[in-house]
Design an enzyme around this catalytic site. Sequence first.
Site, PDB file in Angstrom:
ATOM      1  N   CYS A 268     -30.928   5.130  15.955  1.00  0.00           N
ATOM      2  CA  CYS A 268     -31.299   3.719  15.845  1.00  0.00           C
ATOM      3  C   CYS A 268     -31.189   3.304  14.379  1.00  0.00           C
ATOM      4  CB  CYS A 268     -32.716   3.504  16.361  1.00  0.00           C
ATOM      5  SG  CYS A 268     -33.200   1.769  16.413  1.00  0.00           S
TER       6      CYS A 268
ATOM      7  N   CYS B  80     -32.310   0.192  23.233  1.00  0.00           N
ATOM      8  CA  CYS B  80     -32.425   0.162  21.771  1.00  0.00           C
ATOM      9  C   CYS B  80     -33.815  -0.265  21.332  1.00  0.00           C
ATOM     10  CB  CYS B  80     -31.376  -0.730  21.129  1.00  0.00           C
ATOM     11  SG  CYS B  80     -31.361  -0.533  19.323  1.00  0.00           S
TER      12      CYS B  80
ATOM     13  N   LYS C 129     -32.608   4.875  24.642  1.00  0.00           N
ATOM     14  CA  LYS C 129     -31.495   4.276  25.372  1.00  0.00           C
ATOM     15  C   LYS C 129     -30.618   3.498  24.380  1.00  0.00           C
ATOM     16  CE  LYS C 129     -34.072   4.044  29.705  1.00  0.00           C
ATOM     17  NZ  LYS C 129     -33.317   5.086  30.423  1.00  0.00           N
ATOM     18  N   THR C 130     -29.687   4.209  23.757  1.00  0.00           N
ATOM     19  CA  THR C 130     -28.838   3.629  22.726  1.00  0.00           C
ATOM     20  C   THR C 130     -27.376   3.993  22.972  1.00  0.00           C
ATOM     21  OG1 THR C 130     -28.942   5.546  21.243  1.00  0.00           O
ATOM     22  CG2 THR C 130     -30.716   3.910  21.040  1.00  0.00           C
ATOM     23  N   ALA C 131     -26.472   3.249  22.337  1.00  0.00           N
ATOM     24  CA  ALA C 131     -25.048   3.575  22.426  1.00  0.00           C
ATOM     25  C   ALA C 131     -24.770   4.946  21.821  1.00  0.00           C
ATOM     26  CB  ALA C 131     -24.219   2.505  21.727  1.00  0.00           C
ATOM     27  N   ALA C 132     -25.541   5.315  20.804  1.00  0.00           N
ATOM     28  CA  ALA C 132     -25.361   6.631  20.185  1.00  0.00           C
ATOM     29  C   ALA C 132     -25.678   7.750  21.171  1.00  0.00           C
ATOM     30  CB  ALA C 132     -26.250   6.749  18.950  1.00  0.00           C
TER      31      ALA C 132
ATOM     32  N   VAL D 199     -21.444  -2.567  43.337  1.00  0.00           N
ATOM     33  CA  VAL D 199     -21.883  -1.574  44.312  1.00  0.00           C
ATOM     34  C   VAL D 199     -23.145  -2.083  44.999  1.00  0.00           C
ATOM     35  CG1 VAL D 199     -22.853   0.746  44.605  1.00  0.00           C
ATOM     36  CG2 VAL D 199     -20.877   0.383  43.112  1.00  0.00           C
TER      37      VAL D 199
ATOM     38  N   ASP E 294     -28.131   4.174  29.930  1.00  0.00           N
ATOM     39  CA  ASP E 294     -29.448   3.576  30.089  1.00  0.00           C
ATOM     40  C   ASP E 294     -30.077   3.840  31.449  1.00  0.00           C
ATOM     41  OD1 ASP E 294     -29.051   2.571  27.567  1.00  0.00           O
ATOM     42  OD2 ASP E 294     -28.676   0.510  28.210  1.00  0.00           O
TER      43      ASP E 294
END
Length: 423
Positions: free
Chosen positions: A350, A170, A315-318, A87, A307
């Site tokens: 984390c 993370c 800022k985590t995947a969880a 983009v 994120d």
Amino acid sequence: MPALQPPASANHHKVVVVGAGAAGIATVASLIAREPSLDIALIDPAEVHYYQPGWTMVGAGVFDAPSTARAMASVIPRGVRWVKAKVRTFDPSGQSVTLEDGRVISYEQLVVCSGLKLDWEAIDGLVDTLGRNGVTSNYRFDLAPYTWELVRKLKQGRALFCQPPMPIKCAGAPQKALYLSCDHWLRSGRLGAVKASFFNAGAVLFGVPDYVPALMGYIDKYGVNLSYSHRLTAVDGPNQRATFICTLPDGSTQTRTEPFDMLHVVPPQSAPDFIRQSPLADAAGWVDVDPHTLRHRRFGNIHALGDVASTSNAKTAAAARKQAPVVANNVLVALGRLQSLAHYDGYGSCPLTVERGKIVLAEFTYGGKVAPSFPHWLLDGCKPTRLAWLLKAKLLPPLYWYGMLKGREWLVRPKPLANEASQ
């Protein structure tokens, strides 16, 4: 027999999702789970999808790097149109995005989850020496194996680990590399001959105080030289010298250069340039959303998560795993398909790998409120436990690939906004 829907235009879709990382794939999967016939386009140029939380384990020799990567085509849900492009700009008033090749794609609802920018170039000399001269980072797929190579081969000398200013992806990952490396040197009888230092640009070891005592116990156990308010600014790879700017209590600064035999770098991080320069951004460059609904503060048909969002969660995947069902729900509310808005509480997790076989499982919501997923008698997240390690090493990868990316919302079903007394 229901009427067949007309085919979607090549340049218009009900929902357009920008970014096919953890947040993007999870959101698309949650949308499809609710509305299997929904017209969705997913925009991302990448050929490969990575399980990034696994790179810490690659850097410690626990996972192999290929296990953290899969072809992007294999993780995109069936029925979703993959637009393999970047983009360039956003036009919220025209409800469209322009791609780098000049194509314009319009939408009714837009979801932005483009991730963040790892700014390797911000540290002088770093790009030229990454992957050699003892300089590595678990923040890159191709470098995490080099971390493990360095850890295994280092017999004596100085190992430096760095953490840049927040926010970063993370926040615990810089010290995870430190702990797992020190644990290996301790087990192999080399800790002492190898001296570890941790240079943190921030003022605290971890942002949620409840978890700091356990972490400090490992700092002491490994004999780590801990320095706060130190920001890495330059790396001289051939001469193995790292330069830091140290901020003193009175606000003044001084330069400090340290020799190393191994240097684990985490680069400064920011919103991607095409986000920072767009009408979607707040003053800091992140997509400006309400922290609970994840809807844009100015454009009602735009949501963001992961994120790139302006939310204050880790800022985590969880966090993305919790956010994706909320965004899916709220996009369908905006389309008139559902009635009740859903609520995100700022959850992030984390798993702090303090040694091989034990983890301090930090879980918290907005404001640093501890939010454990398990009863205290089963797993005390403020202490290092083997159960948390098994969760990280054995359960989370399949949960990611076969749960989160498939729209299976185990333990993360969204809660209605009206149920929150704070709203």
